[in-house]
Design a protein around this motif. Structure first.
Motif, mmCIF file in Angstrom:
data_model
loop_
_atom_site.group_PDB
_atom_site.id
_atom_site.type_symbol
_atom_site.label_atom_id
_atom_site.label_comp_id
_atom_site.label_asym_id
_atom_site.label_seq_id
_atom_site.Cartn_x
_atom_site.Cartn_y
_atom_site.Cartn_z
ATOM 1 N N LEU A 77 -1.070 10.982 -4.385
ATOM 2 C CA LEU A 77 -1.864 11.666 -3.193
ATOM 3 C C LEU A 77 -1.961 12.270 -2.424
ATOM 4 N N ASN A 78 -0.229 12.802 -2.457
ATOM 5 C CA ASN A 78 -0.930 13.542 -1.142
ATOM 6 C C ASN A 78 -1.284 14.959 -1.881
ATOM 7 N N ASP A 79 -1.342 15.192 -2.895
ATOM 8 C CA ASP A 79 -1.958 16.260 -3.217
ATOM 9 C C ASP A 79 -3.909 15.934 -3.583
ATOM 10 N N GLY A 80 -4.294 14.884 -3.021
ATOM 11 C CA GLY A 80 -5.335 14.602 -3.158
ATOM 12 C C GLY A 80 -6.387 13.801 -5.176
ATOM 13 N N LEU A 81 -5.512 13.477 -5.717
ATOM 14 C CA LEU A 81 -6.084 13.233 -7.124
ATOM 15 C C LEU A 81 -6.237 12.005 -7.303
ATOM 16 N N ILE A 82 -5.666 10.756 -6.330
ATOM 17 C CA ILE A 82 -6.420 10.057 -6.701
ATOM 18 C C ILE A 82 -7.026 9.367 -5.615
ATOM 19 N N MET A 101 1.026 -0.985 0.106
ATOM 20 C CA MET A 101 0.305 -0.206 -0.332
ATOM 21 C C MET A 101 0.576 0.609 0.138
ATOM 22 N N LEU A 102 0.223 1.678 -0.708
ATOM 23 C CA LEU A 102 0.957 3.350 -0.801
ATOM 24 C C LEU A 102 0.522 4.118 -0.140
ATOM 25 N N VAL A 103 1.181 4.565 1.476
ATOM 26 C CA VAL A 103 0.566 5.905 1.718
ATOM 27 C C VAL A 103 0.849 7.329 2.065
ATOM 28 N N SER A 104 -0.606 8.091 2.196
ATOM 29 C CA SER A 104 -0.037 9.641 2.087
ATOM 30 C C SER A 104 0.944 9.666 3.620
ATOM 31 N N LYS A 105 1.283 11.161 3.432
ATOM 32 C CA LYS A 105 2.551 11.318 3.745
ATOM 33 C C LYS A 105 2.158 11.870 5.581
ATOM 34 N N ASP A 106 1.122 11.877 5.503
ATOM 35 C CA ASP A 106 -0.064 11.953 6.817
ATOM 36 C C ASP A 106 -0.052 11.446 7.175
ATOM 37 N N LEU A 107 0.139 10.314 6.873
ATOM 38 C CA LEU A 107 -1.185 8.569 7.061
ATOM 39 C C LEU A 107 -1.831 8.916 7.148
ATOM 40 N N SER A 108 -2.642 9.513 6.580
ATOM 41 C CA SER A 108 -4.460 9.634 6.422
ATOM 42 C C SER A 108 -5.474 8.419 4.684
ATOM 43 N N LEU A 162 6.256 4.875 -8.428
ATOM 44 C CA LEU A 162 5.425 5.141 -6.878
ATOM 45 C C LEU A 162 5.954 6.134 -6.192
ATOM 46 N N GLN A 163 6.497 7.596 -6.919
ATOM 47 C CA GLN A 163 7.466 8.183 -6.612
ATOM 48 C C GLN A 163 5.510 10.155 -6.886
ATOM 49 N N GLU A 164 5.657 9.715 -7.911
ATOM 50 C CA GLU A 164 4.879 9.793 -8.872
ATOM 51 C C GLU A 164 3.432 9.887 -8.239
ATOM 52 N N LEU A 165 2.414 8.686 -8.766
ATOM 53 C CA LEU A 165 1.620 8.659 -7.466
ATOM 54 C C LEU A 165 1.677 8.936 -5.801
ATOM 55 N N TYR A 166 2.955 8.691 -5.211
ATOM 56 C CA TYR A 166 3.367 9.273 -4.029
ATOM 57 C C TYR A 166 2.306 10.897 -3.967
ATOM 58 N N GLU A 167 2.774 11.690 -4.873
ATOM 59 C CA GLU A 167 3.111 12.884 -5.150
ATOM 60 C C GLU A 167 1.955 13.375 -5.336
#
Length: 328
Positions: free
Chosen positions: A56-61, A16-23, A49-54
């Motif tokens: 995810l953190n931007d609320g785009l997933i 699982m890819l997890v957001s920076k704030d673990l939300s 994964l890094q591209e998806l992580y960014e």
């Protein structure tokens, strides 16, 4: 980047890819199904994964869901290698002082490492089942790194680039079994049951300036039965950094991708920071009073281990476990 392994009923879990704030979290089966698959092909898969992580953190997933630590296995539910060091020589010095033994000078120049069982780790929220309180049940709050493939004979300077992820550890120890095993001159085995790791593993860059000189410069916080037990700083008094530990372990053998290397119990000379295991507290009591007054863990006792960033937000999630009686 932050990663976890959800319990999906399979031995190695679901990456699982997890957001920076673990939300928030999202599965990434198009990239890798498991943490081991990711580590095996890190250089190829990490940029995707890094591209998806960014995103995810931007609320785009769109298919991201709320992250639930209770669903997590240890990030690597099993591993090909688990080697735990004792990088805080202050801790080792206390052990020997408590029993009136001198410490060899080589302990300051050559790390201590033992090879632990890696075929079956306990989840970060799972109970710790043990058959007897008489074994001297103890927690050990630590940090560990996960490497990619490490060549034999790697230098300490070169080893840092092989460190891909960091996580927290509860290296469960059975203190009353240790002396008998060590007396045989062949190391630990029964005294070291399954270890547990934090819900989330993070890439070193997530720690920013707190990751320096292959050390994590933040307090590691341990609560025992909801009371603060210790918060020593992991970057202080670390005699051997993670690069040195990886180099030491790889001196005579290569390390396969997914190898886990632990720091050993976090310990500071400043005793006001508390301790990261019961044994150290008992040693300090023995040195001061001639005998320990703190007992080892009993069935029903609970330990919580976590690390907070500069904004007091959890970085790895928490290891939160209760010791229970194993009845077979």
């Amino acid at each position: 980047m932050k990663l976890a392994s959800y319990n999906n009923g399979r031995r190695d879990g679901q990456l699982m890819l997890v957001s920076k704030d673990l939300s928030k979290t999202v599965a990434v089966p198009a990239i890798a199904h498991t943490m081991q698959q990711l580590i095996d092909a890190w250089e190829l898969l990490q940029p995707q994964l890094q591209e998806l992580y960014e995103a995810l953190n931007d609320g785009l997933i769109d298919n991201a869901v709320d992250f639930d630590e209770a669903k997590c296995l240890s990030p690597l539910p099993r591993a090909f290698q688990w080697a735990d060091g004792s990088a805080y020589v202050n801790h080792v010095e206390l052990v020997r002082k408590a029993r009136g033994a001198e410490m060899p000078e080589t302990f300051w120049t050559n790390p201590l490492v033992y090879q632990g069982g890696s075929d079956c780790f306990i989840g970060p929220k799972a109970d710790i089942p043990l058959a007897s309180e008489e074994w001297g049940i103890d927690f050990e709050s630590e940090i560990a790194v996960i490497t990619d493939d490490v060549p034999m004979g790697v230098s300490a300077d070169s080893a840092q680039k092989h460190i891909k992820l960091l996580m927290l550890v509860n290296d469960v120890s059975l203190r009353n079994l240790i002396p008998g095993e060590l007396a045989k001159g062949f190391g630990f085995f029964q005294a070291k049951p399954s270890s547990s790791f934090s819900p989330v593993a993070v890439t070193p860059d997530e720690l920013g300036a707190r990751w320096e000189d292959s050390k994590v410069h933040l307090p590691l916080i341990t609560h025992l039965n909801s009371e603060l037990f210790g918060r020593p700083n992991a970057g202080v008094d670390m005699t051997f950094n993670f690069s040195q530990l990886v180099s030491h372990v790889a001196m005579t053998r290569p390390l396969g991708a997914g190898a886990i290397i632990g720091s050993g119990t976090i310990s500071n000379y400043d005793r006001s920071a508390g301790s990261s295991c019961l044994a150290e507290t008992r040693m300090l009591e023995t040195i001061a009073d001639g005998k320990p007054s703190t007992s080892f863990m009993k069935f029903g006792d609970r330990v919580r281990i976590e690390m907070l960033d500069d904004n007091e937000q959890t970085i790895f999630g928490s290891i939160d476990q209760q010791v229970v009686e194993y009845k077979g």
